[in-house]
Design a protein around this motif. Sequence first.
Motif: not given
Length: 392
Positions: A160-173
Motif C-alpha cells: 500500500g501507499a501512504q499519502i500524508s498531509y500535515g499542518l503546523l502552527e506554533v506560538s510562544t508568549a
Amino acid sequence: MKKSTIALLLLAPTVQASGLLLQEAVTANAGAAGAGDGVYTKSAAATWTNPASMAFMGEQLTTVNAMLLNLKMDYDDKSGITNGDGEATTTMPSFGVFYVRQLNDSLHLGVNFGVVGGSSIEYGSEWAGAPYLDKAFMTGVQLNPNMSYKLNENWSIALGAQISYGLLEVSTASLQTDLDTDWAYGYTAGVMHKQQDWSIGLSYRSKLEHEFAVTATSVDPAMSLPLQTELLVPAIVDMSGRYDVNSKIAILSSIQFHQWSDFEETPLYTDNLTSSVDRQWQDVWKFAVGTEYKLNNGWALKAGFSYETSPQDDPSLQWVNLPVGEQYRYSFGASTEWGDKTVDFFYEFADFGSIPVERQVGAPDNGLNTPLPDLNGTFKGHIHFVGVNLSF
C-alpha cells in the motif's frame, strides 16, 4: 532577539511520538487497546495496521470510526518563579473511514482515510515554559490505498501507499508563526496467515518526513523571520496475533517497534543559520494484550492493556513542546450486531505518568539583556478516549 533563541522557541512538534501517537481513530479494536489489530478481520480499519488482512474480509466491508479525546497536561515547576506551574486541557474529535472490496478470488483493493496523530494544546502565557511554548496545533491526515493478494486459503500478502498531509502552527508568549502545510509519502506492506482458530500477521509502515516553512513574527522587538523545520513520523513494525480459546473467548496480542532513533534532533533553518533541538530519542516498543468474550448472540465484551517504552529518559533532553515518557493504556468496550452491521463502543485511558524536565536553555541576549529562564519541573498527563466504530 538572537536567531538561535528563536530556533529553540519555535521547534514545537506536538505530534505523534509514541508520546502522542494518537492513533485511536485508526484502530480497529480500540476496546481491546488495539491488541491483535493486524489480524482483526471484523473491521476494515485493520487494514491500517496490516493491509494483508483485507484478503479475509469477504466481498466488501466498510468501517467508520469516530471518537472524542480529552487531553490534560500539567506542569509542576520546581524553579520557584511566580506563575511557574502550567496546565493545558484539550477536547477534540477525530475520525477515520476505511473501505475494502474484493475484485476476484485473489485480489482485494482498499482505501483508508484518517487522522493519525497530533494535538492542539494551549498552556497560556503565564507559566515557566511560556517563553518556549504558549500554544501549538499539529495534525496529520493520511490516505492509504492498498492491494492484497491471497496466495491460498491461509496466506495473503499486501502492499500500500501512504499519502500524508500535515499542518503546523506554533506560538510562544512573544512569538507567533503562520499555519503551514506539507505533503509526505511512504508505503506499507504486510503478510498474514489465518487458520480456523488462530491467526498471525506481520506488517511494516515506512518513515514519513514532513518539511514546514513558516514565518515567525514578534512584537518586542519587532521582527519577522522565515523558518524551516522537519518533523518525522517513524517507521513502525507490527506483529499481531489472535487465538480463539473456544467459541466464546478470544485472546489478542500485538508487539510494535517504533523507530524513533531516527529522531535525533529537530532541525531549524533560516537563510544563514542552522540550529536544532537535541532529542536523541531511542526506539520504542509497544506491547498490547486484550480479550473478547461473546456474551450472547447479540453482544460481545472487550478489554485490553498496552505498555509503551519511553523514547527519552534523560530529563536534560526533554523539552516543553514534546515531553515523552512511558505510556500505559487501559481500555474496555462492547460490540453488537444489527443485521449486517456491527457497532463497537469503547473507552480508553492513556496515562503518561510523570516526566521530569531539567533543560538548560542558557541566557541568550534578547535585545533587552533579560535572560530566559531554564526549565526545571515535571510534566504529568493523561488522555480519555470515547468512541464508536460502525462496520457494514
